[in-house]
Design an enzyme around this catalytic site. Sequence first.
Site, PDB file in Angstrom:
ATOM      1  N   LYS A 163      12.285  28.780  -2.300  1.00 27.41           N
ATOM      2  CA  LYS A 163      11.816  29.566  -1.164  1.00 27.41           C
ATOM      3  C   LYS A 163      11.481  28.676   0.026  1.00 27.41           C
ATOM      4  O   LYS A 163      11.859  28.949   1.168  1.00 27.41           O
ATOM      5  CB  LYS A 163      10.603  30.392  -1.600  1.00 27.41           C
ATOM      6  CG  LYS A 163       9.966  31.243  -0.513  1.00 27.41           C
ATOM      7  CD  LYS A 163       8.751  30.592   0.121  1.00 27.41           C
ATOM      8  CE  LYS A 163       7.617  30.431  -0.866  1.00 27.41           C
ATOM      9  NZ  LYS A 163       6.386  29.904  -0.197  1.00 27.41           N
ATOM     10  N   LYS A 182       4.604  22.111   7.175  1.00 32.32           N
ATOM     11  CA  LYS A 182       4.796  22.292   5.742  1.00 32.32           C
ATOM     12  C   LYS A 182       6.278  22.326   5.381  1.00 32.32           C
ATOM     13  O   LYS A 182       6.693  21.790   4.349  1.00 32.32           O
ATOM     14  CB  LYS A 182       4.119  23.590   5.268  1.00 32.32           C
ATOM     15  CG  LYS A 182       4.273  23.863   3.769  1.00 32.32           C
ATOM     16  CD  LYS A 182       3.712  22.727   2.900  1.00 32.32           C
ATOM     17  CE  LYS A 182       3.990  22.930   1.422  1.00 32.32           C
ATOM     18  NZ  LYS A 182       3.223  24.031   0.824  1.00 32.32           N
TER      19      LYS A 182
END
Length: 286
Positions: A235, A167
Site C-alpha cells: 500500500k 513518509k
Amino acid sequence: MRIGFIGLGIMGSPMAANLLKAGHVVTGYDVSPQRVDQLAELGGKGVASAVEAVAGAEIVITMLPDSPQVEEVAPLVIEYGRPKLLYVDMSTIKPETSRWVARKAAEAGVRTLDAPVSGGERGAIDATLSIMVGGAAEDVEAAGPVLRTLGTTVVHVGPAGAGQTVKAANQLVVGGIYGLVSEAIVLLEASGVDPGAGLDVLAGGLAGSRILELKRHTMVKREFNPGFRIDLHHKDMGIAVAAAREAGVSLPLTGQVAQLVAAARAQGHGSLDHSALLKVIERLNA
C-alpha cells in the site's frame, strides 16, 4: 491529557499503552473488541465506537490502515470533537487525503496534524518512533508533549500533507534497502560465504543501516514474523508511486521496488514481515 485513540492494531496498541504509562487518560476504540479489552486491562477506557472515543477528548489520535478508513473516521472526529480539538492522524495515507482532512477540519474549527511514523512495531513498543509532522507550527508545538511520548525523533516537515510525503520517501528507502539486503544474502550464500558474518561486516561499515541492525539475523534465518506486513508496504509503495506522479518526477528505483513488493504479495507473502522481500529475490534465482 484526555486522549481519544482510534485504531489499536500492531502499532496503535503499544502507542496507546505508552500514553497510559506517561499518565495520560486514554479512551480507545478498535474494530476488534479484543484489542479494546486489552487497552482496558492496561488501565485505559475501552469504548464501542469512534464517536465515544472522541467525546470529551482534548486530542484525538487515529492509527488506521489506509486512506479509506481515515476518510470514514475523520468526519466523525470533526463532527463530534470538542471546540479547538487537536486531531492527529498518525496513519500512513495519501498526502491528498491528509490535505482533504485538514480542509474539512478547518471549516469546523478543528486543528489537524498528519503525523505518520517510522520504526515498526519495535519502535512503537519502545517509544522510539520517528514522527514526521505536517501542519501548522503552533499545532505541532501543542502536540509536542504527546508526540515525544511516542517517539524520539519528532520533526515538523511542512504544511498539511507534508508528513505523508516524507513518509512516502521513508517507505521507498526502506523497501529499497530490504531489496538490496536480500540480494546481498543471495549473493553471499551462492558464493559459499557465511551470510551472517558477511552482514555483520556490512552493518559496521558505510553500508550499515537500521535495517541491518535489526533484521539481518532474522533474514538469514528466514524468520519473517510481521513487525510491518508486506500488505501494508505494498500500500505504501503505491502511495510513493502516486506521489511521484503528482510531483512530476521520475523515480525508477522506486518503481522497481514497488514491483518486487507487489510480487511478494502476489506470491502469498502479504501477511509476512516486509523483510520477506528476500523470498522474492530467492525465487528469481531458483
